[in-house]
Scaffold this active site. Sequence first.
Site, PDB file in Angstrom:
ATOM      1  N   GLY A 133       0.968  -1.242  -0.032  1.00 31.42           N
ATOM      2  CA  GLY A 133       0.012  -0.126  -0.113  1.00 31.42           C
ATOM      3  C   GLY A 133       0.850   1.334  -0.013  1.00 31.42           C
ATOM      4  N   SER A 134       0.569   2.357   0.630  1.00 32.70           N
ATOM      5  CA  SER A 134       1.014   3.708   0.596  1.00 32.70           C
ATOM      6  C   SER A 134       2.474   3.682   1.346  1.00 32.70           C
ATOM      7  CB  SER A 134       0.135   4.604   1.317  1.00 32.70           C
ATOM      8  OG  SER A 134      -1.191   4.676   0.515  1.00 32.70           O
ATOM      9  N   THR A 135       2.742   2.666   2.033  1.00 28.69           N
ATOM     10  CA  THR A 135       4.165   2.749   2.596  1.00 28.69           C
ATOM     11  C   THR A 135       5.151   2.667   1.438  1.00 28.69           C
ATOM     12  OG1 THR A 135       4.302   0.162   2.854  1.00 28.69           O
ATOM     13  CG2 THR A 135       3.383   1.491   4.764  1.00 28.69           C
ATOM     14  N   LYS A 155       5.123   4.550  -1.155  1.00 34.47           N
ATOM     15  CA  LYS A 155       5.385   5.650  -1.517  1.00 34.47           C
ATOM     16  C   LYS A 155       6.669   6.330  -1.134  1.00 34.47           C
ATOM     17  CE  LYS A 155       0.405   6.594  -1.949  1.00 34.47           C
ATOM     18  NZ  LYS A 155      -0.914   7.232  -1.030  1.00 34.47           N
TER      19      LYS A 155
END
Length: 485
Positions: free
Chosen positions: A213-215, A217
């Site tokens: 997921g957004s980790t 990014k």
Amino acid sequence: MNKTIRRASVFALLLVFALLIRATWVQFYEGQALADDKDNRRNAIETYSAPLGNIIVGGRSVTGSAPTTTGDLKYKRTYTDGELYAAVTGYASQAYAPTQLEGIYTDLLNGTDSRLKSVMDTITDQRADAGNVVTTIDPDVQKAAFDALGDKKGGAVAIDPKTGKILAVVSSPSYDPSSLTDANTAGTAWKKLTADPEKPLVNRALRQPLPPGSTFKLVVAAAALEDGLYSSVDQNTASPDPYTLPGTTRELTNENPNAPCTNATIRKALEYSCNNVFAKMAVQLGQDKVKAMAEKFGFNDDELDVPVRAYTSVYPSDMYPSRTALTGIGQFDVTATPLQMAMVSAAIANGGKLVSPHMVSQITNSGGDVLQDYDDEAGSKEIVSSSTAEQLQSAMQTVVEQGTGTNAQVPGATVGGKTGTAQHGENNSQVPYAWFTSYGKSGSSGKEVAVAVVVEQSNAARSEVSGNGLAAPVARAMMEAALKD
């Protein structure tokens, strides 16, 4: 001598020669293979004829050996706080092949490692006294992670960024290795564990890759800064909100529709976890540059040994631009283990340099003499420049101080982090995975730690599943334990 007797004598002699040849072949050519055969009962008898060496955590043995009361195996393995350390020790069983550190250091722990032999042992061909494995695990950090995960399904890893020492490896639900040690009772326990739908034997910290997921990014931001696509985390990006995936009519939105994500800076985009910014950024960079940065952090490494072989974290290839966009937010076919995401935070926290992660400090003989020192052998490599690392540290601090990661704040410490909520299941029908990765630095003790936590399943309602709500409190507990004076 008549012809019949002569022929019978020659035939009998040939049979004797054949037996001699076969015996010689078995003894000198097949002997070792037969000795090593897993079904050779003599191996188990020899292995458990004396106490095994021990696995050490925080100066204390978390393993032992106890005499048996029946059968031809004199000793069996025992465990102290077995469920707490199962993801580290694995199990040594009279019935099944050993796993984790028990499996990697089998020869050392049963005394057959050639480095343990004295001159007299070599002359007499006697088995040496067993050696010991000294781990890097911090019992306080391990316990903090175990307790904080509780009955939630997931995994957690903590690393000292400066040394690469792994301070905690926790997988939940866990199991008690003691249930598998005795051949008389192991079968029943094995059937129960392997039939359990929660899969307690899976090491979720090291060997359960999931969409990060957004980790992820953080990896995309690092690539953008290193490539020069953006010169600073405070430079505005060209990011429409919503962002239309290339070649499609699908609009990618953000979890918070009111977040200031249009043309947001990297700092602001991490603070609010803006999907539009990082999806477009991945497309602008192109999959090859994102992949190159991911691989510098450790993705696609199928030989990551700590020394347990970690499952490969994957950044895919040969994608359409629309799919490259989705990888920018840690979706599509991107997968990562908690170990991998802890490595990302560790490198950022350590000024851009990643020290080889390892959870064994030394192996010793029975007298404590060091046979190999892994701390001295831990190498490091530059992942990103110190300037990029400093900027990402600052942006991650903003996430924790005023963004989506406020539950990770630790009094008296500087903390930076990144949340993640990864969708899964057909049409995202399953409960999302909650992620959090962070680093913490004590203002008084000088200690540092990097952690990553994933919660696969909990009792929380779907609407309450978030990295900040479920994973960040676990990370906070681990950082508090690691940074205490």
